[in-house]
Motif scaffolding. Sequence first.
Motif, PDB file in Angstrom:
ATOM      1  N   ILE A   1       0.835  -1.202   0.000  1.00 34.24           N
ATOM      2  CA  ILE A   1       0.000   0.000   0.000  1.00 34.24           C
ATOM      3  C   ILE A   1       0.873   1.258   0.000  1.00 34.24           C
ATOM      4  O   ILE A   1       0.538   2.261  -0.633  1.00 34.24           O
ATOM      5  N   LEU A   2       2.016   1.197   0.668  1.00 27.00           N
ATOM      6  CA  LEU A   2       2.963   2.317   0.642  1.00 27.00           C
ATOM      7  C   LEU A   2       3.398   2.599  -0.796  1.00 27.00           C
ATOM      8  O   LEU A   2       3.452   3.762  -1.215  1.00 27.00           O
ATOM      9  N   ARG A   3       3.697   1.547  -1.532  1.00 30.59           N
ATOM     10  CA  ARG A   3       4.077   1.730  -2.941  1.00 30.59           C
ATOM     11  C   ARG A   3       2.934   2.370  -3.725  1.00 30.59           C
ATOM     12  O   ARG A   3       3.140   3.298  -4.508  1.00 30.59           O
ATOM     13  N   ASP A   4       1.716   1.894  -3.500  1.00 29.58           N
ATOM     14  CA  ASP A   4       0.557   2.429  -4.206  1.00 29.58           C
ATOM     15  C   ASP A   4       0.345   3.910  -3.881  1.00 29.58           C
ATOM     16  O   ASP A   4       0.048   4.714  -4.770  1.00 29.58           O
ATOM     17  N   ILE A   5       0.513   4.258  -2.611  1.00 27.76           N
ATOM     18  CA  ILE A   5       0.380   5.656  -2.192  1.00 27.76           C
ATOM     19  C   ILE A   5       1.412   6.531  -2.901  1.00 27.76           C
ATOM     20  O   ILE A   5       1.095   7.616  -3.412  1.00 27.76           O
ATOM     21  N   THR A   6       2.635   6.042  -2.964  1.00 28.78           N
ATOM     22  CA  THR A   6       3.723   6.806  -3.592  1.00 28.78           C
ATOM     23  C   THR A   6       3.443   7.025  -5.081  1.00 28.78           C
ATOM     24  O   THR A   6       3.685   8.114  -5.615  1.00 28.78           O
ATOM     25  N   VAL A   7       2.931   5.992  -5.745  1.00 26.56           N
ATOM     26  CA  VAL A   7       2.587   6.092  -7.170  1.00 26.56           C
ATOM     27  C   VAL A   7       1.543   7.183  -7.393  1.00 26.56           C
ATOM     28  O   VAL A   7       1.707   8.060  -8.248  1.00 26.56           O
ATOM     29  N   VAL A   8       0.459   7.146  -6.618  1.00 23.96           N
ATOM     30  CA  VAL A   8      -0.633   8.104  -6.799  1.00 23.96           C
ATOM     31  C   VAL A   8      -0.199   9.520  -6.416  1.00 23.96           C
ATOM     32  O   VAL A   8      -0.516  10.488  -7.126  1.00 23.96           O
ATOM     33  N   GLU A   9       0.534   9.660  -5.333  1.00 34.11           N
ATOM     34  CA  GLU A   9       1.025  10.977  -4.920  1.00 34.11           C
ATOM     35  C   GLU A   9       1.899  11.585  -6.021  1.00 34.11           C
ATOM     36  O   GLU A   9       1.802  12.779  -6.324  1.00 34.11           O
ATOM     37  N   LEU A  10       2.743  10.754  -6.623  1.00 34.99           N
ATOM     38  CA  LEU A  10       3.656  11.244  -7.662  1.00 34.99           C
ATOM     39  C   LEU A  10       2.909  11.587  -8.944  1.00 34.99           C
ATOM     40  O   LEU A  10       3.221  12.590  -9.599  1.00 34.99           O
TER      41      LEU A  10
ATOM     42  N   GLY B   1      16.114  -2.636 -10.986  1.00 35.03           N
ATOM     43  CA  GLY B   1      16.727  -1.575 -11.791  1.00 35.03           C
ATOM     44  C   GLY B   1      15.787  -0.416 -12.063  1.00 35.03           C
ATOM     45  O   GLY B   1      16.200   0.625 -12.571  1.00 35.03           O
ATOM     46  N   TYR B   2      14.508  -0.622 -11.736  1.00 31.80           N
ATOM     47  CA  TYR B   2      13.520   0.450 -11.878  1.00 31.80           C
ATOM     48  C   TYR B   2      13.047   0.887 -10.497  1.00 31.80           C
ATOM     49  O   TYR B   2      13.119   0.104  -9.542  1.00 31.80           O
ATOM     50  N   PHE B   3      12.541   2.124 -10.413  1.00 24.97           N
ATOM     51  CA  PHE B   3      12.166   2.658  -9.103  1.00 24.97           C
ATOM     52  C   PHE B   3      10.920   1.982  -8.542  1.00 24.97           C
ATOM     53  O   PHE B   3      10.868   1.633  -7.370  1.00 24.97           O
ATOM     54  N   PHE B   4       9.909   1.800  -9.393  1.00 21.58           N
ATOM     55  CA  PHE B   4       8.674   1.162  -8.927  1.00 21.58           C
ATOM     56  C   PHE B   4       8.657  -0.308  -9.341  1.00 21.58           C
ATOM     57  O   PHE B   4       8.782  -0.623 -10.531  1.00 21.58           O
ATOM     58  N   VAL B   5       8.513  -1.172  -8.347  1.00 18.71           N
ATOM     59  CA  VAL B   5       8.617  -2.619  -8.588  1.00 18.71           C
ATOM     60  C   VAL B   5       7.338  -3.325  -8.140  1.00 18.71           C
ATOM     61  O   VAL B   5       6.601  -2.841  -7.271  1.00 18.71           O
TER      62      VAL B   5
ATOM     63  N   SER C   1      -0.897  -2.621 -14.115  1.00 16.42           N
ATOM     64  CA  SER C   1      -0.959  -2.781 -12.653  1.00 16.42           C
ATOM     65  C   SER C   1      -1.400  -1.487 -11.978  1.00 16.42           C
ATOM     66  O   SER C   1      -2.165  -1.510 -11.005  1.00 16.42           O
ATOM     67  N   VAL C   2      -0.925  -0.354 -12.488  1.00 14.15           N
ATOM     68  CA  VAL C   2      -1.305   0.940 -11.916  1.00 14.15           C
ATOM     69  C   VAL C   2      -2.788   1.203 -12.156  1.00 14.15           C
ATOM     70  O   VAL C   2      -3.505   1.666 -11.260  1.00 14.15           O
ATOM     71  N   ARG C   3      -3.270   0.883 -13.355  1.00 12.01           N
ATOM     72  CA  ARG C   3      -4.697   1.068 -13.650  1.00 12.01           C
ATOM     73  C   ARG C   3      -5.558   0.202 -12.729  1.00 12.01           C
ATOM     74  O   ARG C   3      -6.579   0.658 -12.205  1.00 12.01           O
ATOM     75  N   PHE C   4      -5.147  -1.041 -12.555  1.00 12.46           N
ATOM     76  CA  PHE C   4      -5.883  -1.959 -11.689  1.00 12.46           C
ATOM     77  C   PHE C   4      -5.892  -1.432 -10.249  1.00 12.46           C
ATOM     78  O   PHE C   4      -6.914  -1.477  -9.561  1.00 12.46           O
ATOM     79  N   MET C   5      -4.739  -0.933  -9.813  1.00 17.15           N
ATOM     80  CA  MET C   5      -4.601  -0.421  -8.452  1.00 17.15           C
ATOM     81  C   MET C   5      -5.523   0.787  -8.228  1.00 17.15           C
ATOM     82  O   MET C   5      -6.189   0.890  -7.185  1.00 17.15           O
ATOM     83  N   ILE C   6      -5.578   1.690  -9.185  1.00 13.11           N
ATOM     84  CA  ILE C   6      -6.432   2.875  -9.061  1.00 13.11           C
ATOM     85  C   ILE C   6      -7.905   2.469  -8.992  1.00 13.11           C
ATOM     86  O   ILE C   6      -8.673   2.997  -8.174  1.00 13.11           O
ATOM     87  N   ASN C   7      -8.313   1.520  -9.827  1.00 11.61           N
ATOM     88  CA  ASN C   7      -9.695   1.029  -9.777  1.00 11.61           C
ATOM     89  C   ASN C   7     -10.012   0.404  -8.422  1.00 11.61           C
ATOM     90  O   ASN C   7     -11.113   0.580  -7.880  1.00 11.61           O
ATOM     91  N   HIS C   8      -9.039  -0.312  -7.870  1.00 13.27           N
ATOM     92  CA  HIS C   8      -9.214  -0.992  -6.585  1.00 13.27           C
ATOM     93  C   HIS C   8      -9.489   0.006  -5.460  1.00 13.27           C
ATOM     94  O   HIS C   8     -10.461  -0.153  -4.695  1.00 13.27           O
ATOM     95  N   TYR C   9      -8.684   1.058  -5.374  1.00 12.44           N
ATOM     96  CA  TYR C   9      -8.856   2.025  -4.292  1.00 12.44           C
ATOM     97  C   TYR C   9     -10.080   2.918  -4.514  1.00 12.44           C
ATOM     98  O   TYR C   9     -10.713   3.370  -3.547  1.00 12.44           O
ATOM     99  N   ALA C  10     -10.413   3.181  -5.770  1.00 15.33           N
ATOM    100  CA  ALA C  10     -11.621   3.966  -6.059  1.00 15.33           C
ATOM    101  C   ALA C  10     -12.856   3.216  -5.568  1.00 15.33           C
ATOM    102  O   ALA C  10     -13.785   3.811  -5.004  1.00 15.33           O
ATOM    103  N   GLU C  11     -12.824   1.900  -5.751  1.00  9.31           N
ATOM    104  CA  GLU C  11     -13.939   1.066  -5.286  1.00  9.31           C
ATOM    105  C   GLU C  11     -14.000   1.063  -3.757  1.00  9.31           C
ATOM    106  O   GLU C  11     -15.077   1.185  -3.165  1.00  9.31           O
ATOM    107  N   LEU C  12     -12.832   0.934  -3.116  1.00 11.24           N
ATOM    108  CA  LEU C  12     -12.792   0.947  -1.645  1.00 11.24           C
ATOM    109  C   LEU C  12     -13.283   2.280  -1.078  1.00 11.24           C
ATOM    110  O   LEU C  12     -13.899   2.322  -0.014  1.00 11.24           O
ATOM    111  N   ALA C  13     -13.000   3.362  -1.810  1.00  8.44           N
ATOM    112  CA  ALA C  13     -13.380   4.701  -1.349  1.00  8.44           C
ATOM    113  C   ALA C  13     -14.842   5.019  -1.666  1.00  8.44           C
ATOM    114  O   ALA C  13     -15.350   6.072  -1.258  1.00  8.44           O
ATOM    115  N   GLY C  14     -15.503   4.122  -2.400  1.00  9.67           N
ATOM    116  CA  GLY C  14     -16.896   4.348  -2.759  1.00  9.67           C
ATOM    117  C   GLY C  14     -17.066   5.441  -3.792  1.00  9.67           C
ATOM    118  O   GLY C  14     -18.090   6.126  -3.843  1.00  9.67           O
ATOM    119  N   ILE C  15     -16.039   5.607  -4.647  1.00  9.93           N
ATOM    120  CA  ILE C  15     -16.087   6.647  -5.691  1.00  9.93           C
ATOM    121  C   ILE C  15     -16.738   6.062  -6.938  1.00  9.93           C
ATOM    122  O   ILE C  15     -16.254   5.084  -7.505  1.00  9.93           O
TER     123      ILE C  15
END
Length: 274
Positions: free
Chosen positions: A138-147, A211-215, A226-240
Amino acid sequence: MENLETLIATYLKNCETIKKLDKKTLKAYRIDLTQFNTFMHTYPDFINKSYLNDYISSLHAQFQPKTVKRKIATVKAFYHYLMYEEKLSINPFDKINIKFREPTTLPRTIPESIIETFISTMYKQRALATTKYQSNAILRDITVVELLFATGMRISELCSLKPSDIDFESRNILIYGKGAKERIIQLGNQEVISALILYQETFKKDIEICGYFFVNRLQHKLSDQSVRFMINHYAELAGISQHITPHMFRHSFATLLLEQDVDIRYIQRMLGHS
């Protein structure tokens, strides 16, 4: 003269090796030109203005204006290449009117309140994590979205970041955009910087192996999907209910800067637009 299929193959090779176009652009060119070649099988001359008009008409009958515009641009670029390489003496597109009215659609953005709900949901999920693995993911996911929201970078640019592209001392990120263009974005948000530092410390070994920053969990480069799937996942959890895509973070970033009266030319440079 070489046949159309051979000329297209040579052009695509040129786009790959000389122009160094990215994989997605090459894929789109290949699809568009293969379709053009298939259409022209029933026509004896691919430089005949009348036949090209027939092809353009067929595009309008099958696709939306935005897609038609892209497909015409691909074929037009191909003919420009043929002229440059002196394969043709006359460019038939010079005498074809390809201008047409497109419906005006504004880029979709995410309201600031929804962004706040989305991000706060991610932080809440991390606080509720029951295992270290889950907390780190989840920390990785947060960092991706924040960035994404803090820089307006493309999802492909984010996934292609390497550790050396991020300079924490100067707070600069070096981004390799479309057409091998480089640009530098400065991070001004301390929360985003803190998230990046914490993520880097947590995933240090995985980053060194990959060798890449996000793994991902397999210590491979994080994928666009994976990023698209992750965004859909949290949007669903947030009830958006609003459908959110990574590109909408980019549009929202630009809109926020415009609302703060930032010069549009500066915004264009930050987004990597010409």
